[in-house]
Scaffold this active site. Structure first.
Site, PDB file in Angstrom:
ATOM      1  N   GLY A 136       0.866  -1.168   0.062  1.00  0.00           N
ATOM      2  CA  GLY A 136      -0.016   0.123  -0.011  1.00  0.00           C
ATOM      3  C   GLY A 136       0.772   1.182  -0.009  1.00  0.00           C
ATOM      4  O   GLY A 136       2.196   1.200  -0.508  1.00  0.00           O
ATOM      5  N   ALA A 190       2.491   2.651   2.592  1.00  0.00           N
ATOM      6  CA  ALA A 190       3.754   2.542   3.110  1.00  0.00           C
ATOM      7  C   ALA A 190       4.798   1.711   2.317  1.00  0.00           C
ATOM      8  O   ALA A 190       5.890   2.080   2.228  1.00  0.00           O
ATOM      9  CB  ALA A 190       3.422   2.215   4.637  1.00  0.00           C
ATOM     10  N   HIS A 202     -15.241   6.263  12.648  1.00  0.00           N
ATOM     11  CA  HIS A 202     -15.346   7.244  11.589  1.00  0.00           C
ATOM     12  C   HIS A 202     -16.725   7.828  11.789  1.00  0.00           C
ATOM     13  O   HIS A 202     -17.637   6.909  11.664  1.00  0.00           O
ATOM     14  CB  HIS A 202     -14.930   6.751  10.154  1.00  0.00           C
ATOM     15  CG  HIS A 202     -14.746   7.837   9.200  1.00  0.00           C
ATOM     16  ND1 HIS A 202     -15.530   8.822   9.104  1.00  0.00           N
ATOM     17  CD2 HIS A 202     -13.339   8.416   8.748  1.00  0.00           C
ATOM     18  CE1 HIS A 202     -15.014   9.650   8.390  1.00  0.00           C
ATOM     19  NE2 HIS A 202     -13.846   9.413   7.993  1.00  0.00           N
ATOM     20  N   ARG A 224     -12.897  13.035  14.878  1.00  0.00           N
ATOM     21  CA  ARG A 224     -13.548  12.122  14.746  1.00  0.00           C
ATOM     22  C   ARG A 224     -14.164  11.224  15.666  1.00  0.00           C
ATOM     23  O   ARG A 224     -15.283  11.111  15.827  1.00  0.00           O
ATOM     24  CB  ARG A 224     -12.833  11.059  13.938  1.00  0.00           C
ATOM     25  CG  ARG A 224     -12.595  11.448  12.292  1.00  0.00           C
ATOM     26  CD  ARG A 224     -11.766  10.540  11.388  1.00  0.00           C
ATOM     27  NE  ARG A 224     -11.376  10.965  10.262  1.00  0.00           N
ATOM     28  CZ  ARG A 224     -10.773  10.460   9.260  1.00  0.00           C
ATOM     29  NH1 ARG A 224      -9.965   9.182   9.743  1.00  0.00           N
ATOM     30  NH2 ARG A 224     -10.593  11.040   8.242  1.00  0.00           N
ATOM     31  N   HIS A 250     -13.017   2.234  11.670  1.00  0.00           N
ATOM     32  CA  HIS A 250     -12.142   2.770  10.415  1.00  0.00           C
ATOM     33  C   HIS A 250     -10.813   2.370  10.652  1.00  0.00           C
ATOM     34  O   HIS A 250     -10.230   1.408   9.949  1.00  0.00           O
ATOM     35  CB  HIS A 250     -12.446   4.363  10.227  1.00  0.00           C
ATOM     36  CG  HIS A 250     -12.080   4.917   9.229  1.00  0.00           C
ATOM     37  ND1 HIS A 250     -11.981   4.465   7.904  1.00  0.00           N
ATOM     38  CD2 HIS A 250     -11.299   5.913   9.015  1.00  0.00           C
ATOM     39  CE1 HIS A 250     -11.132   5.058   7.013  1.00  0.00           C
ATOM     40  NE2 HIS A 250     -10.658   6.099   7.745  1.00  0.00           N
ATOM     41  N   GLU A 291      -0.070   2.085   9.093  1.00  0.00           N
ATOM     42  CA  GLU A 291      -0.954   1.761   9.934  1.00  0.00           C
ATOM     43  C   GLU A 291      -0.594   0.230  10.701  1.00  0.00           C
ATOM     44  O   GLU A 291      -1.197   0.015  11.795  1.00  0.00           O
ATOM     45  CB  GLU A 291      -2.285   1.480   9.216  1.00  0.00           C
ATOM     46  CG  GLU A 291      -3.456   1.640  10.211  1.00  0.00           C
ATOM     47  CD  GLU A 291      -4.467   1.224   9.648  1.00  0.00           C
ATOM     48  OE1 GLU A 291      -5.735   1.090  10.352  1.00  0.00           O
ATOM     49  OE2 GLU A 291      -4.857   1.175   8.414  1.00  0.00           O
TER      50      GLU A 291
END
Length: 663
Positions: free
Chosen positions: A41, A43, A271, A335, A427, A451
């Site tokens: 992804g 990263a 979220h 959020r 999320h 993440e």
């Protein structure tokens, strides 16, 4: 003892000083060093492209058929950077402070300041790659607002920022593949890391991985002088989340079981703007970008159980509750704050829609406001309501059109005519593998980026910071920090794949697969995942309490026993078998779920996305306990259902902790 390796000195000089003094590897030696990257992804792709460009021999693995399938592609709203293009008071310090405060003072100052420093470089990098970020009429890059800030610092590409950024990183990665610096392994899933004792230091170091070819079912061994885990977050432990259905914790969890500490597992982001659950048939939830809170106004009827259509409810009978409760930030509160406020209104009986588990996100005011502005630009005097609306719709379609189209396809309702219905959903995960300042886990030679690590976001991630962290780690942090480690590995020869450590690790992976396949029970993998998700959402979701968490731990332990005695996996081992892949991932989710509940039970305070009902202010806001919990929880796996807690104390020299307020 946990050593976070934070450089000494002044906060805003730490990263500069580190780069000036870290060890380097010369170009000829880089060609001798092999680096494994798991996940491609934002990263992983940016790290693979950067390290390939530097000359390292890189092997990149993804379980999808292409890096373009990574879940990073689903990010919609934008990416933060302290460019101050708006001249509205932004700065590196302001971005640093907003991120620390938004994370409820549960992140490392040094890491967050570094993130803010390199943010501006990311935008320059992406523009140079041709990423089509939105621009103003005069050609300058455009910015919009996001929650938790009072400046406009979010760069975006309509409602598909993640897709455009990932394509930029993917192009850079594919260039290195074409040059022979990166070897891509698609449809390969990492199922364990390989630890080898280093002869010089006596340390166990990560020296490779065992992967499963998802097409043939074969197991493969791969050596690397270092391994980078860039495998994303674990939100799918809740079953229903905004994550792609394939997103999982397996790579990180295998490393955790081998000794990598897991940091802050209970920190999960809910979220606030997602399409509400519509029934038991759903397998995932759909995110509506936070950027919609820029111009949309969130409200519920002032009367409980009001079943009128939204258009029939006059202005004076609407409760714009975020604007009422948080006047300084309004609809752009962070959020966690917006999510809890929506839940509170729905729990109190003010929810809308058939389920009553939703609130309205309304664009009528924005359409009218933009329409008047456009009419003014065009010199139209005394325009009719229809003309104003027409021009306003054109502006909103240009800024948010693909998001509105997506909403209509899913719900069958036209959001230009009727307010969207939204409700919070799982999320992002702020927890992940514990890493030091260099992004290395507690296992030498094993790194975690994006993440997958316990992140720079503390207990709550501000919007538009996930893309920022993923690209910062891959493009601008790991190229320096991995060199500091690999400079001492130049003389380490490639370890034979017949080494006992590789043989034993592959055998352990094979034994686990055979054990799963031999159960031949009566219940589907999906049914176990759904049951786990219900336990987690009900008892470790938006609100948690001691009794619920204690019950959840017992229920998950029972679910684990049932899974390993009664799961049904069709098909065979030596073939393409998605149910087997899923079973392996769900087994890991079950173990993670137990640890998340134990971490949430241990942290008897509320902070960010972790809301303990026993710890709240008189106004229902999260109430931290800095005297007892100003630390990172780093859990060491000791055995089945057995973990040891290590604490990394958090020290705030610059951003002094205060009670968060967005009023």
């Amino acid at each position: 003892m946990l050593n976070s390796k934070i450089p000494a000195g002044q906060l805003d000089l730490k990263w500069t000083d580190y780069k000036g003094h870290c060890k380097l590897v010369n170009p000829a030696n880089k060609r001798k060093l092999e680096v494994i990257i798991v996940g491609t992804g934002l990263a992983g792709a940016s790290a693979a492209a950067s390290l390939g460009e530097l000359g390292y021999k890189v092997k990149a693995f993804c379980f999808q058929d292409s890096p373009r399938r990574a879940h990073s592609i689903a990010a919609q709203g934008g990416i933060n950077a302290a460019k101050n293009y708006q001249n509205d008071g932004d700065s590196v310090f302001r971005l640093f402070y907003d991120t620390i405060k938004g994370g409820d003072y549960r992140a490392r100052e040094a890491n967050v300041h570094r993130l803010a420093e390199v943010s501006a470089n990311i935008i320059d990098q992406c523009v140079a790659q041709g990423v089509p970020l939105a621009r103003e009429y005069g050609g300058l890059l455009s910015n919009r607002s996001f929650g938790g800030t009072q400046v406009q610092r979010t760069f975006y590409a309509a409602g598909q920022t993640g897709q455009q950024l990932l394509i930029g990183a993917y192009q850079a990665l594919e260039r290195q593949v074409a040059l022979g610096n990166v070897t891509m392994y698609t449809r390969h899933e990492m199922l364990d890391i390989v630890m080898v004792k280093d002869e010089k230091s006596g340390q166990d170091k990560c020296r490779g991985i065992v992967v499963r070819n998802l097409i043939t079912g074969e197991l493969e061994r791969h050596f690397g002088h270092a391994v980078l885990l860039c495998s994303g977050g674990y939100g799918n432990v809740f079953y229903l989340s905004t994550n792609a259905m394939g997103s999982n914790v397996t790579a990180a969890w295998k490393a955790h079981r081998k000794g990598a500490y897991f940091g802050n597992p209970c920190y999960t982001q809910i979220h606030p703007t997602c399409i509400p659950v519509s029934g038991d048939h759903q397998s995932k939830l759909t995110l509506m970008s936070e950027s919609l809170r820029n111009d949309g106004r969130i409200w519920v009827p002032k009367k409980q159980g009001d079943n009128r259509k939204p258009g029939d409810i006059p202005e004076e009978e609407r409760d714009y509750y975020l604007e009422r409760r948080y006047p300084a930030f309004g609809n752009l509160v962070p959020r966690d704050v917006a999510s809890r406020a929506a839940k509170e209104r729905c729990d109190a009986g003010y929810g809308v829609g058939s389920s009553k588990q939703a609130v309205y996100l309304d664009y009528a005011n924005a359409i009218e406001r933009y329409g008047k502005i456009e009419c003014g630009k065009l010199g139209i005097t005394n325009p009719s309501k229809e003309v104003i609306r027409k021009h306003g719709l054109d502006v909103v379609k240009e800024k948010y059109g693909n998001l509105f189209d997506m909403y209509e396809k899913i719900t069958g309702e036209n959001p230009y005519e009727v307010p969207m219905r939204i409700y919070p959903a799982v999320h992002y995960t702020m927890g992940g593998l514990w890493v030091d300042y260099e992004l290395m886990t507690s296992i030498p030679g094993l790194y975690a980026l994006g993440e997958a690590n316990f992140s720079d976001h503390g207990a709550n991630r501000l919007g538009a910071s996930a893309l920022m962290q993923g690209l910062a780690d891959g493009y601008f942090v790991i190229p320096y920090t991995i060199g500091n480690y690999l400079a001492d590995e130049i003389s380490t020869k490639a370890i034979s794949l017949d080494h006992p450590a590789f043989v034993e690790t592959e055998k352990a992976v094979r034994d686990r697969i055979e054990k799963l396949m031999s159960i031949k029970g009566s219940q589907s993998v999906e049914s176990f995942h759904k049951r786990l998700g219900k336990i987690m959402w009900d008892k470790c979701g938006m609100a948690r309490n001691a009794q619920g968490l204690q019950e959840a731990i017992i229920e998950i332990q029972q679910l684990k026993k049932e899974f390993w005695s009664d799961v049904r996996i069709p098909g065979g081992i030596n073939e393409m078998n998605p149910e087997l892949d899923k079973a392996n991932r769900v087994a890991d989710f079950i173990e993670l779920g137990e640890l998340m509940c134990k971490d949430a039970l241990n942290r008897n305070e509320s902070c960010g996305g972790h809301f303990r009902e026993e710890s709240q202010t008189d106004e229902g806001e999260a109430k931290r306990d800095d005297s007892k919990f100003q630390y990172v929880s780093a859990w060491e796996f000791k055995g089945e259902s057995d973990w040891q807690l290590h604490r990394e104390e958090l020290i705030f020299d610059v951003a002094k902790p205060t009670q968060r307020s967005y009023k």
